[in-house]
Write a protein that holds these residues in place. Structure first.
Motif, mmCIF file in Angstrom:
data_model
loop_
_atom_site.group_PDB
_atom_site.id
_atom_site.type_symbol
_atom_site.label_atom_id
_atom_site.label_comp_id
_atom_site.label_asym_id
_atom_site.label_seq_id
_atom_site.Cartn_x
_atom_site.Cartn_y
_atom_site.Cartn_z
ATOM 1 N N VAL A 750 0.862 -1.179 0.000
ATOM 2 C CA VAL A 750 0.000 0.000 0.000
ATOM 3 C C VAL A 750 0.902 1.234 0.000
ATOM 4 O O VAL A 750 1.902 1.278 0.735
ATOM 5 N N ARG A 751 0.511 2.252 -0.811
ATOM 6 C CA ARG A 751 1.335 3.447 -0.932
ATOM 7 C C ARG A 751 0.434 4.672 -0.850
ATOM 8 O O ARG A 751 -0.662 4.722 -1.426
ATOM 9 N N LEU A 752 0.910 5.690 -0.118
ATOM 10 C CA LEU A 752 0.184 6.947 0.063
ATOM 11 C C LEU A 752 0.960 8.052 -0.647
ATOM 12 O O LEU A 752 2.178 8.167 -0.486
ATOM 13 N N ARG A 753 0.229 8.877 -1.439
ATOM 14 C CA ARG A 753 0.875 9.986 -2.150
ATOM 15 C C ARG A 753 0.021 11.241 -2.020
ATOM 16 O O ARG A 753 -1.219 11.177 -2.161
ATOM 17 N N LEU A 754 0.684 12.385 -1.762
ATOM 18 C CA LEU A 754 0.032 13.682 -1.713
ATOM 19 C C LEU A 754 0.580 14.557 -2.834
ATOM 20 O O LEU A 754 1.799 14.609 -3.052
ATOM 21 N N LEU A 755 -0.314 15.244 -3.539
ATOM 22 C CA LEU A 755 0.078 16.137 -4.630
ATOM 23 C C LEU A 755 -0.531 17.508 -4.381
ATOM 24 O O LEU A 755 -1.747 17.645 -4.169
ATOM 25 N N ARG A 756 0.321 18.514 -4.432
ATOM 26 C CA ARG A 756 -0.118 19.899 -4.218
ATOM 27 C C ARG A 756 -0.015 20.645 -5.540
ATOM 28 O O ARG A 756 1.055 20.876 -6.077
ATOM 29 N N HIS A 757 -1.143 20.974 -6.102
ATOM 30 C CA HIS A 757 -1.191 21.809 -7.315
ATOM 31 C C HIS A 757 -2.256 22.858 -7.083
ATOM 32 O O HIS A 757 -2.204 23.549 -6.058
ATOM 33 N N ALA A 758 -3.178 23.037 -7.958
ATOM 34 C CA ALA A 758 -4.251 23.998 -7.701
ATOM 35 C C ALA A 758 -5.128 23.516 -6.559
ATOM 36 O O ALA A 758 -5.781 24.319 -5.889
ATOM 37 N N GLY A 759 -5.162 22.224 -6.339
ATOM 38 C CA GLY A 759 -5.869 21.632 -5.222
ATOM 39 C C GLY A 759 -4.931 20.703 -4.474
ATOM 40 O O GLY A 759 -3.726 20.659 -4.721
ATOM 41 N N LEU A 760 -5.514 19.907 -3.585
ATOM 42 C CA LEU A 760 -4.748 18.926 -2.828
ATOM 43 C C LEU A 760 -5.313 17.555 -3.129
ATOM 44 O O LEU A 760 -6.515 17.326 -2.942
ATOM 45 N N ILE A 761 -4.446 16.653 -3.585
ATOM 46 C CA ILE A 761 -4.873 15.312 -3.963
ATOM 47 C C ILE A 761 -4.225 14.317 -3.016
ATOM 48 O O ILE A 761 -3.015 14.368 -2.762
ATOM 49 N N CYS A 762 -5.067 13.427 -2.546
ATOM 50 C CA CYS A 762 -4.589 12.330 -1.707
ATOM 51 C C CYS A 762 -4.867 11.026 -2.449
ATOM 52 O O CYS A 762 -6.007 10.751 -2.835
ATOM 53 N N GLU A 763 -3.818 10.209 -2.650
ATOM 54 C CA GLU A 763 -3.945 8.953 -3.383
ATOM 55 C C GLU A 763 -3.442 7.801 -2.518
ATOM 56 O O GLU A 763 -2.395 7.908 -1.864
#
Length: 818
Positions: A750-763
């Motif tokens: 299992v892997r957790l990733r956060l992306l910060r661009h115009a919004g916040l994405i949690c995968e």
């Protein structure tokens, strides 16, 4: 007239050296004479000529048949000559059985021996009298012939003319004799006719059937057409003594031919386009000056409009506008209204019903003093008086039970008034133009509807997010080609990825535009499922096949869906990698940050709608600042150029990475348009951006329920680093629910990733292919509310599948970035 015998003397002999005329035994009277003048043979032809049967003359002397007293002596001389072997022919008068004298053209052969006896073969036929004409009869014929005749001397002055020519010109004979044609009838182009007569005098070569038109005093208000032949008069000593010419009035023939030519020209020139106003102008151009001196074409506003007219109450006068006009005078000074202006002209005394029910009107003589014109059309009455407009035809323009407008033909410089035959010609011209105008009207409305439908189905704004800067250009084809089925789109995907798509439906018209809309909607739906490009095209291929099958069984659909092409690409700003697949579509163009232009080699793939064939993907890296261009084939194949040449020109057009994207897109399309646009043109340009490492963080989650708390704490620390403490509570909840579901229902890793661009994405990714399902928990249920809470706290969430399993993602809006 009276009969007279030939001037040849009866019994005249032919010259000694002349050859006898040929013998025609079948048609001539034939007899055989012995050397002593006794008849030994007699044919039926001889019996028919002289009436004697064979038994009445055979073995009797032929001298009894001669009518002249001196004939025996002459006969002896003829016999002596024939014994010399030369034969003889001449005229001899013989006696018919009924006593009348018969003049015979007689031929005697040289003597020959028959059964030891000297014989002569004699043949002859009756000489019929020739007819001569009395001088008075001949003079009467020449004078009263229906063809005009004249004799001119070597100075081209009238010497003699007949009554018909005098009537043609309307100038008395005594005023013509001794004068030249150009002096007597200046309206007949006398100089050119005299030039022809001089050529005849000089060369001796006749001129036959020379046609020309002109005016004469006999009918000064109508132009006539004449056919004239000239030939030299030669004296006995072979000297040209003058010119004779014969004239025939061929006005009816010339008018019929002129009208037929005008109708043929109208068929060729009117309706060359599907533009209403241009068609109206073509009608005016054709009719001037060959038929009228001034023509106006007024059309109803509803005909010129691209939308269906609003029903008007009965009796309402329809609004018209000037759609076309032409005049023999530069600038059409006769016109009261200019092209595009409103008009309300209906020839007095008619009213609005004239357009709907009236027939074409002929006014041979316009009278501006008429009170109807003075009261109803005072401005036009003044124009009639000023420019000498003297004859008018007004014809309503109708086609397929639809009133289109009114066409008016006027003469001014042409002094001949319109005639009833001209009215028929005007109706024919207007009827032909009416069909073309109605076709253009119908097509324009259909084209406008299809174009509006197409534009409504295309994206109004393109959002490339932080991953791409995008610009687009779309140009519909020329009106003749009809609206096409080109489309393009930019679709935001999960994980900051962006999908680019461009496609082209085969054909033109409403069916293509509607099919394009269905395909674009389908691509959006399939893209939301985060399908790989090749898999998405496979589903799209199945859809096109179903649409084609539906069209083939639907009798109300006139145009079948023949297929489509498509290119689908997905760009990931995190990996800077682009993955795409195409279905019969041209390859994309790529411009590197340093300006190198290339067309990546992609598996071609079959066009959509064939079925049974696979699609393949290709992937390549795009450095930040690269330019990716997707387009339809209309951009390359403009002006009948081939695709290779188009790609070369496209390469040059986009090799300007320094230009702003919108300007570069417009410049590329304008530069590639070099002629008539037979197909739609779509161009989609995207400049890539990368999502830096400082905006992407990821960690592996141990397959242990206790790891959920560590994951929440890890996420909270990064939110503080990004300056997003206000999202801490919701993000902790989202991380807890997604990681817990992965640990509980899926297999590791299992892997957790956060992306910060115009919004916040949690995968959260795992190796399971099972997708979570949102459900509503009952009041007493202890679980089942996690995804429901995630859906309520985020802007959107979803699942995408990868080669290793799946990814559950949720996206939140960042406060202040909305």
């Amino acid at each position: 007239m009276h009969s007279a015998r030939s001037r040849s003397t009866p019994g005249a002999e032919a010259p000694a050296g002349s050859a006898p005329a040929p013998l025609d035994v079948a048609a001539d009277a034939v007899a055989v004479l012995g050397g002593d003048g006794t008849i030994t043979g007699w044919t039926r032809g001889a019996e028919a000529l002289l009436g004697y049967p064979a038994d009445a003359v055979v073995e009797r002397s032929a001298a009894a048949l001669l009518a002249a007293s001196g004939s025996p002596v002459r006969a002896a001389r003829i016999a002596e000559r024939c014994r010399g072997g030369t034969g003889w022919n001449g005229l001899v008068t013989v006696r018919h059985r009924d006593g009348r004298a018969v003049e015979v053209d007689l031929r005697v052969s040289p003597a020959f021996q028959l059964a030891g006896r000297e014989c002569f073969l004699v043949s002859g036929r009756e000489r019929h009298p020739e007819w001569t004409i009395d001088r008075s009869v001949l003079d009467g014929f020449l004078t009263r012939s229906p063809i005009g005749m004249a004799v001119m001397d070597t100075e081209l002055r009238y010497v003699w003319l007949n009554d018909t020519l005098e009537q043609f010109g309307g100038v008395p004979r005594e005023q013509r004799l001794g004068r030249r044609l150009s002096e007597v009838l200046p309206g007949l182009r006398g100089e050119s006719l005299e030039a022809l007569m001089r050529d005849v005098l000089e060369t001796g070569t006749p001129v036959l059937d020379h046609e020309y038109t002109g005016w004469s005093w006999a009918d000064p208000h109508r132009q006539h057409a004449y056919s004239t032949s000239f030939f030299p008069l030669v004296s006995a000593d072979d000297v040209v003594a003058g010119v004779c010419y014969m004239v025939l009035d061929v006005t009816d023939r010339w008018t019929a031919r002129h009208r037929l030519t005008l109708v043929n020209e109208a068929s060729a020139r009117i309706g060359s386009t599907l533009d209403v106003q241009r068609t109206a102008q073509e009608l005016a151009d054709v009719a001037v000056p060959g038929f009228a001196d001034f023509v106006i074409v007024d059309l109803l506003e509803s005909v010129l409009s691209t939308v269906e007219p609003v029903p008007q109450p009965p009796g309402t006068k329809p609004a018209m506008r000037r759609a076309g006009m032409q005049s023999v005078r530069a600038g059409c000074p006769e016109a009261v209204a200019r092209v595009g202006e409103r008009v309300d002209f209906v020839p007095p005394p008619h009213d609005v019903n004239f357009l709907v029910e009236g027939d074409a009107v002929l006014i041979p003589v316009l009278d501006p003093a008429d009170h109807l014109w003075a009261i109803r059309q005072p401005e036009r009455a003044a124009t009639v008086r000023k420019f000498g407009l003297h004859s008018l035809i007004s014809a309503p323009m109708r086609a397929r039970n639809t009133v289109l407008g009114l066409v008016t033909f006027v003469r001014s410089q042409n002094p001949a008034s319109f005639e009833p035959d001209d009215l028929l010609l005007a109706q024919d011209l207007v009827a032909r133009a009416a069909v073309s105008v109605d076709n253009a009207r119908r097509y324009t409305r259909e084209h406008t509807t299809a174009l509006a439908l197409q534009r409504s189905l295309l994206p109004h704004t393109l959002a490339g997010g932080t991953a791409l800067e995008v610009a687009s250009a779309y140009l519909p084809s020329d009106a003749q080609g009809g609206v096409g089925g080109d489309w393009f789109d930019v679709i935001p995907l999960s994980g900051t990825r962006v999908a680019l798509v461009v496609g082209d439906v085969v054909g033109h018209g409403l069916t293509s535009a509607a099919t394009m809309g269905r395909l674009r909607t389908a691509v959006h739906t399939l893209a939301d499922l985060d399908l790989a490009p090749d898999e998405l095209l496979a589903h799209l291929d199945d859809l096109v096949i179903r649409l084609t099958e539906e069209t083939e069984t639907d009798e109300t659909t006139s145009t079948a869906v023949l297929g489509a092409t498509c290119l689908y690409a997905v760009y990931d700003p995190v990996t800077r990698r682009c993955t795409m697949a195409r279905a019969g579509h041209p390859p994309p163009v790529v411009v590197s940050p340093d300006g190198d232009v290339s067309f990546p080699e992609l598996p071609p793939g079959p066009p959509l709608g064939l079925g049974g064939l696979p699609f393949e993907t290709a992937s390549f890296d795009l450095p930040e600042g690269s330019l990716l261009g997707l387009y339809t084939d209309g951009l390359l194949e403009n002006d009948a150029r081939d695709a290779e040449d188009g790609m070369t020109r496209l390469r040059r057009a986009v090799a300007r990475p320094d230009l702003p994207l919108e300007r570069l897109c417009a410049r590329a399309v304008d530069g590639l348009r070099t002629g008539p646009q037979r197909d739609d043109v779509a161009l989609l340009l995207a400049r890539t951006h990368a999502l830096g490492a400082d905006r992407v963080v990821a960690r592996d989650i141990p397959f242990d329920p206790a790891a959920v708390a560590d994951a929440r704490a890890w996420a909270t620390r990064h939110l503080d680093q990004w300056g997003l403490p206000e999202l801490t509570v919701t993000t902790e909840l989202i991380v807890s629910e997604l990681v817990t579901n992965a640990l509980r229902h899926a297999a590791g890793p299992v892997r957790l990733r956060l992306l910060r661009h115009a919004g916040l994405i949690c995968e959260v990714s795992d190796s399971s292919n099972t997708s979570p399902r949102l459900r509503h928990a009952r009041t007493m249920d202890e679980g089942g509310r996690g995804l429901f809470l995630v859906a309520q706290l985020t802007r959107r969430w979803g699942t995408r599948y990868t080669a290793e399993g799946k990814v559950i993602w949720a996206e939140q809006d960042v406060p202040g970035d909305r």
